[in-house]
Scaffold this active site. Structure first.
Site, PDB file in Angstrom:
ATOM      1  N   HIS A 339       1.097  -1.196   0.013  1.00 10.35           N
ATOM      2  CA  HIS A 339      -0.158  -0.137   0.060  1.00 10.35           C
ATOM      3  C   HIS A 339       0.720   1.356   0.119  1.00 10.35           C
ATOM      4  O   HIS A 339       0.757   1.978   0.925  1.00 10.35           O
ATOM      5  CB  HIS A 339      -0.847  -0.123   1.074  1.00 10.35           C
ATOM      6  CG  HIS A 339      -2.324   0.118   0.820  1.00 10.35           C
ATOM      7  ND1 HIS A 339      -3.122  -0.777   0.358  1.00 10.35           N
ATOM      8  CD2 HIS A 339      -3.155   1.361   1.147  1.00 10.35           C
ATOM      9  CE1 HIS A 339      -4.242  -0.553  -0.085  1.00 10.35           C
ATOM     10  NE2 HIS A 339      -4.435   0.693   0.439  1.00 10.35           N
ATOM     11  N   GLY A 344      -5.472   5.173  -4.562  1.00 14.70           N
ATOM     12  CA  GLY A 344      -5.428   4.431  -5.740  1.00 14.70           C
ATOM     13  C   GLY A 344      -4.663   3.221  -5.814  1.00 14.70           C
ATOM     14  O   GLY A 344      -4.366   2.490  -6.785  1.00 14.70           O
TER      15      GLY A 344
END
Length: 517
Positions: A339, A344
């Site tokens: 992450h 996004g």
């Protein structure tokens, strides 16, 4: 004697780290090592033990072997057991090596310099830690594979003469998820779905193929936003669809990932773009205190650049030798666990699936499998797969809330993201890819064939502008092949009864009653 540290290996137990065993048994292999050395690592999905009965029991996440399988009660005994029956768990091994130090392993190799398991551990120690053991190069013993291909999927083999080991690690020391051989994956890899996809599309006329590809690309883009709970405007869906259509054309590195984030986000006024400089988590906040309630905690900011370089090296090297779907699962799910962005990550994670499949030529040229659509249809299964690792990872992460109600990770967690078991992720992704090949591709091509046949017959029967003909089709599609009263009274009031019945019969011949197209 190797492994003669002041550690105590457990006797028979009925519970292990809050988990019940199906019967009293003695932890063996990784379970024994985790317990004896107090290793803070995600527990393997399946733990091993030895029991008193002469039968093997697989139950409740445990595999209990017979008394004759019981290892020597020592470091080397349990390491041998682990390599022989459990395969590699790199997070456990690295943490173990850092805990024991080099001396017991050097002693083991000196004691059995040609031993298969001793030499594999010697190789793994230097590969994982980057440190060199005080040992001369091996001069005897047959070459042995680092990864047992009967247990886990390995990569390309390279002889390492220092240990007389064939290095078939399916990754690098900076990023190396491992995938176990299972009946499910063996069946999938034997099918050659890539060839099946080419065969499906081989008989599709070129114009229909192009329209099929365009529809599936938009379907995937729209579904990828929907998975995130977003209803994006059409221009953003099309922009992300165009980016996905170019997947596989550029190597994955930090610059490419940041380019993709800019495409995904569009309006960046309220989003911190680029590699995040703070902690990250997936979850909610307490409604009263606003303290984070994480379901998943992302990699520390200090580890992000190294992890991304590891993923980039994996993509350019070992992933090229792995089964494409397995490589895609390792890369894509590794990314989403790390992450690296504030926003996004999910859509880029699914883009990486397309990247690997396209780069390896798995999908037919110009065709994007609508994997995101298949995932959306199985969203609960998708979340279960994501949580299959997050649930085991979360208890090991020490963190505290920040003033901005974020999380700050306090311990070293980098290896948890480098080395994870991607087996369930690969099985799930293969199921999604199979659906797109066996259902979505042929169904969409067949729909367009039927649509073209219906449209040409209507055009031959009655003059009608394209927009009106498209509207007519949508009305029939939405009303089980019949004109609704509203359509008869308004948009198509000019049609006679005979024309209405004939057009409805054309639709029924093309699609059958009850078809949704």
């Amino acid at each position: 004697m190797a492994g003669a540290h002041k550690v105590r290996f457990s006797d028979a137990v009925t519970a292990f780290q809050e988990q019940r065993l199906p019967e009293a048994a003695t932890p063996a292999g990784y379970a024994a090592l985790i317990d004896a050395y107090g290793l803070a690592v995600p527990l393997p999905r399946k733990l091993f033990a030895t029991g008193k009965r002469h039968r093997i029991l697989d139950q409740d996440g445990w595999r209990i072997l017979t008394p004759r399988h019981a290892p020597q009660v020592s470091l080397e005994g349990h390491l041998t057991f682990a390599l022989k029956y459990e395969g590699l768990d790199l997070a456990v091994l690295k943490r173990l090596f850092l805990t024991t130090g080099p001396e017991p392993l050097e002693a083991w190799v000196r004691e059995t310099p040609t031993g298969v398991y001793a030499r594999r551990i010697w190789f793994l120690y230097e590969w994982l830690t980057g440190e060199t053991l005080d040992l001369p190069d091996a001069s005897d013993g047959r070459y042995v594979l680092a990864v047992d291909p009967d247990i886990q999927f390995g990569g390309e083999e390279r002889n390492e003469s220092r240990y007389r080991v064939k290095n078939n690690m399916p990754g690098t020391p900076n990023f190396c998820p491992l995938v176990f051989r299972t009946e499910v994956l063996e069946a999938f890899t034997a099918q050659d779905l890539a060839e099946k996809a080419r065969a499906v599309m081989a008989d599709v006329p070129r114009d229909i193929l192009a329209r099929t590809a365009a529809f599936l690309l938009l379907k995937d883009s729209r579904s990828s936003y929907a998975i995130e709970g977003e209803s994006a405007p059409q221009d953003r869906i099309q922009r992300w669809g165009r980016a996905t259509g170019e997947a596989g054309q550029r190597p994955i590195d930090i610059d490419e990932l940041q380019r993709l984030q800019r495409i995904v986000i569009g309006d960046a006024r309220f989003v911190s773009m680029g590699i995040r400089g703070e902690g990250g988590f997936v979850g909610e906040h307490d409604r009263v205190t606003q303290v984070p309630l994480p379901e998943h905690i992302s990699a520390r900011p200090d580890d992000l650049f190294g992890l991304i370089r590891g993923m980039s090296d994996f993509d350019r090297g070992p992933a090229q030798q792995l089964d494409p779907v397995i490589a895609a699962a390792a890369l894509a799910f590794g990314f989403v666990y790390i992450h690296p962005f504030d926003d996004g990550n999910g859509r880029i994670h699914r883009y990486l699936i397309h990247h690997v499949l396209a780069e390896r030529g798995f999908n037919p040229p110009g065709v994007v499998f609508p994997v995101s659509s298949a995932i959306l249809e199985r969203i609960d299964d998708y979340r279960d797969v994501l949580e299959s690792y997050s649930r085991r990872l979360l208890p090991l992460i020490e963190w505290e809330p920040t003033e901005r109600n974020n999380v700050e990770v306090l311990n070293d967690t980098g290896d948890y993201y480098r080395f994870f078991d991607a087996t369930l992720h690969a099985e799930f992704l293969y199921e999604c890819v199979q659906k797109t090949i066996e259902e979505d591709l042929p169904q969409e091509a067949d729909f367009l064939r039927r649509y073209d046949a219906f449209r040409s017959k209507v055009e031959a029967y009655i003059d009608m502008p394209d927009r009106t003909l498209d509207l007519l089709f949508r009305f029939l599609q939405q009303n089980d092949g019949s004109f609704s009263k509203r359509a008869r009274d308004k948009e198509f009031s000019a049609l006679t009864e005979d024309e209405v019945r004939y057009i409805e019969s054309l639709y029924a011949r093309a699609f059958g009653r009850g078809s949704a197209g």
